[in-house]
Scaffold this active site. Structure first.
Site, short mmCIF file in Angstrom:
data_model
loop_
_atom_site.label_atom_id
_atom_site.label_comp_id
_atom_site.label_asym_id
_atom_site.label_seq_id
_atom_site.Cartn_x
_atom_site.Cartn_y
_atom_site.Cartn_z
N LYS A 167 70.88 17.61 20.13
CA LYS A 167 70.00 16.79 20.95
C LYS A 167 70.48 15.34 20.84
O LYS A 167 70.53 14.77 19.74
CB LYS A 167 68.56 16.88 20.43
CG LYS A 167 67.90 18.24 20.61
CD LYS A 167 67.27 18.36 21.98
CE LYS A 167 66.37 19.58 22.07
NZ LYS A 167 65.71 19.67 23.37
N LYS A 275 63.71 28.98 30.58
CA LYS A 275 62.68 29.26 29.59
C LYS A 275 61.56 30.00 30.30
O LYS A 275 60.89 29.42 31.17
CB LYS A 275 62.16 27.97 28.96
CG LYS A 275 63.20 27.12 28.27
CD LYS A 275 62.55 25.83 27.75
CE LYS A 275 63.53 25.00 26.93
NZ LYS A 275 64.60 24.40 27.75
#
Length: 364
Positions: A167, A275
């Site tokens: 990230k 997702k």
């Protein structure tokens, strides 16, 4: 007469360590659980699913979530099926109800998932659900300061991961480049695949140069370099990028087929990341996958900080569609690493025989 009876319960999970994201730091995670039974059946036979919208991200992160979920549960009780058209804008609710129905009809549980005893709903008949095969996953390195990210990165590599996801966008970009440089000094692209996730942190003006600098280190891809909603700008980046771009947040709220087609045809990304809790449940995710593969766009699936109930469903679904359609197969015949390593984040997760061994997720 009602086709089903559905009850709703809520639970708050606590992270083992603060989870830094582009939308702040998560300390807790709240989920709604739907438990579905057939009228007349014994009370201990049921199916359970997890509805877990992500705060400030999910399109169905709404103040009256519980009330809206109850309304849809009432409809499913009466009709006996999920009203997908009515629920298009509520993907996390769709996913929870899909999971509960599949659980009930394929592997009804003989005991309560609230009793802290490990149980394992079998939702699909796959090599993964039989414990014969582990799904390859990436190791996730959370946002943090330089020392924290370096330590987390070294832990993942020591654990045997061959694909790591960083990230980025939370600290100084040059320090993030230094982290990546350290990896490449020790591991070739053949040894470690590196993915980065910017969560929309770059401005459009600075993105081309940052993509150029990142590409020097033979990365696999970058997720969402600029914030979502800028389709023409993202299309320009995807057309000219030296580093493959994967869309993530860009897909949120794009819930109908005609909108999905327009987005993919406008931006033409190298990858999309799905997702189920955010992108239409299992049905909506499958629709995205079919549209992407038809256009030569790569894809993989990730979890969205669900508990083990949701993670189990996503993992079994992923294994099922891989066996059925081969959506995630790479040129060498292996399965592209998925983003399913978030199930061990909580101190008080629901006990299930899901574990990570090396760089694979197993259902034991």
């Amino acid at each position: 007469m009602k086709r089903y009876t559905i009850t709703i319960s809520e639970r708050t999970f606590h992270f083992k360590q603060p989870a830094g994201t582009s939308r702040g730091i998560y300390l807790t995670r709240h989920s709604w659980f739907v438990t579905i039974r057939k009228p007349g059946d014994e009370g201990d036979l049921y199916g359970v699913g997890e509805c877990a919208p992500l705060p400030k991200l999910s399109c169905d992160d709404i103040p009256d979530y519980g009330e809206v979920l109850r309304k849809f549960c009432d409809q499913v009780e009466d009709m006996g099926f999920i009203p997908y058209d009515d629920m298009a804008d509520y993907p996390s609710m769709v996913f929870g109800l899909e999971t509960a129905l599949r659980h009930l009809n394929h592997s009804p549980a003989p005991s309560s998932f609230d009793d802290n005893q490990s149980f394992c709903p079998i939702l699909f008949d796959t090599a993964f659900s039989k414990g014969e095969y582990g799904i390859p996953i990436n190791g996730l390195v959370w946002m943090g300061n330089y020392e924290e990210m370096l330590s987390r990165l070294e832990e993942k590599m020591a654990a045997g991961f061959h694909c790591v996801k960083l990230k980025i966008g939370a600290i100084d970009f040059q320090k993030e480049l230094d982290l990546i440089r350290r990896i490449r000094r020790r591991f070739s692209p053949e040894q470690i695949e590196i993915r980065v996730d910017a969560n929309g942190a770059f401005s459009y003006e600075e993105a081309p140069e940052r993509l150029r600098q990142l590409a020097e280190y033979n990365l696999h891809s970058i997720e969402q370099p600029i914030r979502q909603g800028q389709w023409e700008r993202m299309a320009t980046l995807c057309e000219n990028t030296p580093l493959p771009i994967a869309l993530d947040e860009e897909l949120i709220g794009v819930n109908r087929q005609e909108e999905k087609i327009r987005l993919l045809d406008t931006i033409n990304p190298q990858y999309i990341i799905l997702k189920p809790s955010l992108h239409g449940g299992m049905a909506g995710t499958t629709e995205w996958l079919r549209l992407a593969v038809k256009r030569g766009i790569g894809c993989w699936i990730t979890s969205a900080l669900e508990s083990n109930i949701g993670l189990n469903a996503i993992a079994q679904y992923t294994a099922h569609i891989q066996e059925l359609f081969g959506f995630f197969t790479m040129d060498d015949g292996s399965m592209r690493p998925q983003g399913l390593g978030t199930g061990q984040l909580f101190t008080d997760n629901i006990p299930m025989p899901i574990e990570i061994a090396g760089d694979r997720l197993w259902l034991r």
